[in-house]
Write a protein that holds these residues in place. Structure first.
Motif, mmCIF file in Angstrom:
data_model
loop_
_atom_site.group_PDB
_atom_site.id
_atom_site.type_symbol
_atom_site.label_atom_id
_atom_site.label_comp_id
_atom_site.label_asym_id
_atom_site.label_seq_id
_atom_site.Cartn_x
_atom_site.Cartn_y
_atom_site.Cartn_z
ATOM 1 N N GLU A 46 115.493 60.826 70.828
ATOM 2 C CA GLU A 46 115.531 60.355 69.452
ATOM 3 C C GLU A 46 116.384 59.094 69.431
ATOM 4 N N ASN A 59 106.659 50.920 55.866
ATOM 5 C CA ASN A 59 106.058 52.203 55.480
ATOM 6 C C ASN A 59 104.651 52.052 54.894
ATOM 7 N N ARG A 107 113.737 55.998 62.733
ATOM 8 C CA ARG A 107 114.084 56.986 63.747
ATOM 9 C C ARG A 107 112.809 57.350 64.528
ATOM 10 N N LYS A 109 110.934 59.243 67.886
ATOM 11 C CA LYS A 109 110.979 60.249 68.945
ATOM 12 C C LYS A 109 110.109 59.731 70.084
ATOM 13 N N GLY A 260 101.902 62.597 62.500
ATOM 14 C CA GLY A 260 103.145 62.207 61.856
ATOM 15 C C GLY A 260 104.366 62.354 62.743
ATOM 16 N N ASP A 261 105.457 62.839 62.151
ATOM 17 C CA ASP A 261 106.741 62.917 62.847
ATOM 18 C C ASP A 261 106.818 64.162 63.724
ATOM 19 N N SER A 273 106.552 59.170 68.078
ATOM 20 C CA SER A 273 106.317 59.390 66.657
ATOM 21 C C SER A 273 107.523 58.829 65.917
ATOM 22 N N TYR A 274 107.467 58.810 64.603
ATOM 23 C CA TYR A 274 108.580 58.228 63.862
ATOM 24 C C TYR A 274 108.646 58.799 62.454
ATOM 25 N N ALA A 275 109.823 58.697 61.865
ATOM 26 C CA ALA A 275 110.056 59.143 60.496
ATOM 27 C C ALA A 275 109.940 57.943 59.552
ATOM 28 N N LYS A 276 110.015 58.212 58.273
ATOM 29 C CA LYS A 276 109.943 57.148 57.274
ATOM 30 C C LYS A 276 111.096 56.178 57.462
#
Length: 302
Positions: A46, A59, A107, A109, A260-261, A273-276
Motif C-alpha cells: 500500500e 476521480n 492510495r 495497492k 475497484g479497490d 488498484s486504488y482508492a478515491k
C-alpha cells in the motif's frame, strides 16, 4: 553563489514537501501489509502516489497509463516542468501547463507479476517494482518498455529521480501504472477493456458454433475464418497483444484490477488498484486565493 543558490533550492524543496505532508497528514513511504486475497506469499504493497493534474479529471478518468510520484517527486515535477513555464511559456496564457491546478493523492495497492520482481528477474527495480514507463497522453512512448509490457503484462514501475534543479536530501521517485491499450494515446483507444471483453465473449459464443468457411464468412462482422476454424474477430486490433513468448495469445489487459479497490493478485490483468483520490488546490497552497484581485479575493491563477 552556486552554493547559496542550491541551498536556497533545497530549502524550498523541503518547505513545499513538508507543507503538503502537513496538509494530508501522511508519510509518503511504502507501507507493506499482508492483505488477504493474494495468490502467493508476497505481500500487497500500500503506497500513496501523487500527481499534479487538472482537478476536473481527478476521480473522473481511470488512473491507468499514467505517471505518478512520491510527494517530493511530484513537487520536483511541478517546479521544473510547470512553474518553469513562466520563463518559456506564453506570458498571456490563462492556464498552467496541461491545465494543472491541483495536487492529487491516491492510495494504491500494488502487487507486481512474479516474472517482474522475483530474484531471478533481470528487470526488477527497487525490490518490488518494474522499470519505469514514460507515458505521454496515455501512450508508452519508449519502444523498449512496450516490449517489456508485451512480455510481462501491465505492471507498476518505479524510477529514482535526480535533478540538479531540484536537489533534495531524501530519495524521491516517479512511478508508472500500465493499463489497457498502453500503445496508443487516450484519444485513439477504440473502447474500454470491459467492453472489449464483453464483445469477445459474445462473438466467441457465436463463432464457435459456426461450421465451415461459408457460414463463418456470412458473419464476417463478428467472425473470421483462420486455419480451418471460425474464430471471434478482435474488436480492438489497435490495442497491444502479448508476445508469443509470454504464453498468452490475447490482449494485454493492463494492470488495473477490474473490481475497484480490491487486493491485487499479481496475475494477468490485476497488479494494482486504488482508492478515491484526495486533492488540494494549487492556488490555495500558493496563497493566490487569499490575494486581492481588485475588490475581492482572487478565484484562480488565471
Amino acid at each position: 553563489s552556486i552554493v547559496s543558490d542550491y541551498a536556497h533550492r533545497d530549502n524550498m524543496a523541503s518547505r513545499w514537501s513538508t507543507f503538503l505532508l502537513a496538509v494530508w497528514n501522511v508519510i509518503p513511504r511504502v507501507m507493506t501489509s499482508s492483505l488477504g486475497g493474494v495468490s502467493d506469499d508476497r505481500p500487497v504493497l500500500e503506497i500513496d502516489f501523487y500527481r499534479a493534474m487538472e482537478s476536473a479529471n481527478i476521480n473522473r478518468l481511470p488512473f491507468q497509463n499514467m505517471n505518478f510520484a512520491s510527494v517530493e517527486g511530484m513537487t520536483k515535477y511541478f517546479h521544473t516542468e510547470a512553474i518553469a513555464e513562466h520563463v518559456i511559456g506564453d506570458s498571456e496564457r490563462k492556464q498552467r501547463k496541461y491545465s494543472i491546478d491541483a495536487f492529487a493523492k491516491i492510495r494504491f495497492k500494488v502487487k507486481n507479476p512474479s516474472s517482474v520482481v522475483t530474484n531471478s528477474s533481470k528487470i526488477v527495480t527497487q525490490v518490488d517494482f518494474g522499470p519505469f514507463v514514460t507515458f505521454d497522453f496515455g501512450e508508452a512512448t519508449n519502444p523498449d518498455t512496450q516490449t517489456l509490457i508485451k512480455a510481462h503484462g501491465g505492471y507498476v514501475g518505479a524510477q529514482q529521480q535526480q535533478d540538479p534543479r531540484w536537489p533534495y536530501s531524501t530519495p524521491y521517485y516517479w512511478f508508472s501504472v500500465t493499463g489497457w491499450c498502453p500503445n496508443v494515446p487516450y484519444f485513439k483507444v477504440p473502447m474500454t477493456r470491459q467492453k472489449t471483453e464483453q464483445i469477445l465473449l459474445r462473438r466467441s459464443s457465436l463463432c464457435s458454433q459456426l461450421e465451415g468457411r461459408a457460414a463463418c464468412e456470412r458473419n464476417s462482422h463478428d467472425c473470421v475464418y483462420e486455419e480451418g476454424t471460425c474464430m471471434a474477430r478482435d474488436p480492438a486490433p489497435e490495442c497491444m497483444n502479448y508476445t508469443s513468448a509470454s504464453g498468452r495469445p490475447s490482449h494485454v489487459l493492463g494492470g488495473m484490477c477490474p473490481d475497484g479497490d480490491q487486493n491485487p493478485t499479481g496475475e494477468h490483468g490485476c497488479t494494482y488498484s486504488y482508492a478515491k483520490a484526495d486533492q488540494v488546490s494549487i492556488d490555495k497552497v500558493a496563497g493566490i486565493l487569499d490575494e486581492d484581485c481588485g475588490g475581492g479575493e482572487c478565484k484562480n491563477w488565471g
